[in-house]
Write an enzyme that holds these catalytic residues in place. Structure first.
Site: not given
Ligand SMILES: *Cc1c(COP(=O)(O)O)cnc(C)c1O
Length: 373
Positions: A34, A264
């Protein structure tokens, strides 16, 4: 190389991280890709993970799953965050597995399935304690509903998500596992037997082998980062290698006198005459604006600390009075350096009071990704 800045993605590291985890478990591996593969690039990472032995892919959004199909990647894929009103017909056409977290969502998926004359492949998400996604208050009603519709669906999975798997000493994860078993028994009682169960994110994959079950959902560890440096230790403890290195050019190097206020708000005062370097990356590229001077860049074996506030397109570092660095040279903001003395993604996360996940996922699309094989 003429890029003003780029993120180098070491696909060999991703391959090695998947292979390393695979050796530690008999569960199947779902590669979580993702958010553009945590900023590393959806398609190259998905292909690499599959070649290293991942048998499933996981994304949050439906459009991320569709993007995989359009790139010709047909590995089993779950999209687990689909609010009502998504195009479930196209999800089913593309053979994308969907997650169910409410009766209303299941009704929409069943309607799409009827339109298309094709059964949906679904994973039932249950809330075992995190109080985010998953069925909770509707559960007994859902059991009745699913018992009626079980033959209209391919019920592939039952799954949940841990809230505190990065705390190996907490009992919370064990309690969530016990809750999960109850949900599974309830489903069995109404004649629903999911083919697989999956609970573990990276933290649980590393710290709770009893939670691996059929499949682990591997995210941050695949990118070579620890889910929590403080509680689980550094990624190197698990032989995981960070895959992203961020580099940017110096647009300018110049002398500045002792006592100068930099940037800044004039928040940083120079304690000595020095040479400042201007790096062509800013908060619009994903460099956190609130980073403090514990962050910095590596150049020619020297760590140069961040000075003053990060601007939209640039930030300033203290190169030291005797630096040989010049405009046009590349600095390494984080990641691999020849002498291993550069700043890490975890260093930047600490300097900006955030986590490594946020550092890599926020590197903007205007920073090109360059792939090393
Ligand atoms: C993002 C996500 C993961 C992965 O989590 P990590 O901590 O990066 O391993 C696993 N399951 C779900 C449902 C997620 O949304």
């Amino acid at each position: 190389m003429t890029y003003r800045a780029y993120a180098e993605i070491d696909l060999k590291a991703i391959y090695s991280n998947v292979a390393t985890i695979k050796k530690t478990t008999s569960a199947e591996i779902l590669a979580v890709v993702k958010a553009d593969a945590y900023g590393h690039g959806l398609v190259p990472v998905a292909q690499t993970a599959i070649s290293a032995g991942a048998t499933w892919l996981g994304v949050a959004l439906l459009e991320e799953a569709v993007a995989l199909r359009k790139a010709g990647i047909y590995q089993r894929t779950i999209a687990w965050l689909t609010p009502p009103g998504e195009d479930f017909v196209s999800a089913l056409k593309h053979d994308i597995d969907l997650s169910i977290s409410s009766i209303a969502l299941l009704e929409e998926i069943l309607a799409a399935s009827k339109t298309l004359g094709k059964k949906a492949r679904v994973h039932i998400e249950v809330d075992t304690g995190m109080r985010r996604g998953g069925l909770l208050d509707e559960w007994s009603e859902f059991l009745k509903f699913i018992a009626i519709h079980k033959d209209d669906l391919h019920i592939i999975g039952l799954w949940t998500h841990f809230a505190r798997a990065d705390e190996p000493d907490s009992s919370a994860t064990q309690e969530q596992i016990i809750e999960f078993e109850k949900y599974l028994m309830d489903l069995h009682r109404v004649g629903v037997v999911p083919e697989i169960t999956h609970l573990s994110n990276s933290a649980a994959t590393l710290a709770f082998p009893s939670a691996h079950r059929s499949m682990v959902r591997l995210g941050i560890a695949m990118y070579g980062l620890s889910p929590d440096v403080k509680t689980l230790g550094d990624a190197s403890k698990y032989s995981l290698k960070p895959a992203m290195t961020l580099k940017g050019k110096l647009s300018l190097v110049k002398r500045a006198p002792k006592g100068s206020a930099v940037g800044y708000g004039g928040t940083a005062l120079l304690s000595d005459d020095t040479k400042l370097g201007v790096v062509v990356l800013g908060y619009s590229d994903g460099i956190p604006r609130n980073s403090n001077s514990d962050a910095g860049v590596w150049i020619d074996g020297v760590r140069a600390a961040l000075v003053g506030r990060v601007s939209m397109d640039q930030f300033v570092v203290d190169l030291g009075i005797s630096t040989q660095a010049k405009a046009g040279d590349y600095v390494t903001v984080f990641g691999a350096t020849p002498d291993d003395r550069g700043y890490s993604i975890d260093d930047w996360a600490a300097a900006a009071s955030t986590i490594n996940y946020e550092i890599v996922t926020r590197i903007a699309s205007r920073v090109p990704r360059i792939y090393l094989n």
